[in-house]
Scaffold this active site. Structure first.
Site, PDB file in Angstrom:
ATOM      1  N   ARG A   1     -31.944 -29.913  18.259  1.00 39.71           N
ATOM      2  CA  ARG A   1     -30.907 -29.712  17.247  1.00 39.71           C
ATOM      3  C   ARG A   1     -29.501 -30.043  17.763  1.00 39.71           C
ATOM      4  NH1 ARG A   1     -35.129 -29.676  14.911  1.00 39.71           N
ATOM      5  NH2 ARG A   1     -35.760 -28.274  13.227  1.00 39.71           N
ATOM      6  N   LEU A   2     -29.399 -30.781  18.847  1.00 41.10           N
ATOM      7  CA  LEU A   2     -28.098 -31.176  19.364  1.00 41.10           C
ATOM      8  C   LEU A   2     -27.748 -32.550  18.775  1.00 41.10           C
ATOM      9  CD1 LEU A   2     -26.128 -29.719  21.269  1.00 41.10           C
ATOM     10  CD2 LEU A   2     -26.893 -31.264  23.086  1.00 41.10           C
TER      11      LEU A   2
END
Length: 223
Positions: free
Chosen positions: A195-196
């Protein structure tokens, strides 16, 4: 609960195009090309369009992006539809192209303006015969008693405008047109693992169009 870790290529500043138009054009072209090779990009130009109704409540729907150049993305619609009535009262608009299987999205925010009649007419004449008829048959966003009402309206316009094989056998309705998003912001989202994600925003600083690098500042947003 299903969880998917995004495995996209991401987007870093060194790979970014000089202007929001060039970057968006590249991603749209990539999505269109992917749609010819794989089944998980079925409508590469499907664009979600958000407006605000008279009560201040947001409203969103998905249409097809039928115009895209340096002036911004555009779509066609009945000018008496809900979205058109919203934009006539409040032209602020947001739109998004999303390609989940490519882990990419583009967000546009700005002001809507009507597309010139000659552009609308040229696009209308390129539509399939049935699509031209449907513009006449549908009183878009108005209630219908049942499916039968739509079929009756279709039959009426079918008889009114028989198929002659010409691009001009169905005239453009006066109540049909298009809207373009004149952008103040364009954001590019690229999915990454854990989720970066990458989020890079072009924000207007000048009066130029989407292809003018000098009219936009660029900044990275945290995911």
């Amino acid at each position: 609960m299903r969880r998917v870790d995004y495995t996209g290529d991401g987007l870093v500043e060194s790979d970014l195009a000089a202007s929001p138009y060039l970057q968006a054009r590249a991603w749209v072209d990539d999505a269109v090309a992917a749609s010819h090779e794989r089944e998980d990009v079925p409508e590469p130009t499907a664009i979600s369009v958000a407006t605000v109704d008279p009560t201040g409540t947001p409203d969103v729907r998905t249409v097809l992006m039928r115009f895209f150049d340096e002036r911004g993305p555009g779509f066609v619609t009945n000018l008496d539809s809900a979205k058109s009535r919203h934009l006539q009262a409040n032209p602020r608009i947001a739109a998004a192209l999303t390609w989940p299987s490519l882990y990419r999205a583009v967000r546009f925010r700005g002001t809507a303006e009507l597309i010139a009649r000659e552009e609308v007419e040229a696009y209308f004449d390129s539509r399939p015969y049935g699509s031209r008829l449907s513009a006449w048959a549908s009183d878009q966003s108005s209630p219908a008693a049942d499916r039968g009402e739509l079929e009756r309206r279709w039959q009426e316009v079918l008889e009114r405008f028989p198929d002659t094989g010409s691009d001009h056998d169905v005239p453009v309705p006066d109540f049909w047109g298009g809207w373009r998003v004149v952008c103040d912001e364009v954001e590019f989202w690229a999915g990454r693992r854990n989720r970066l994600h990458d989020r890079i925003l072009f924000r207007r600083t000048g009066d130029g169009d989407l292809a003018d690098p000098g009219s936009w500042e660029r900044l990275r947003l945290q995911p």
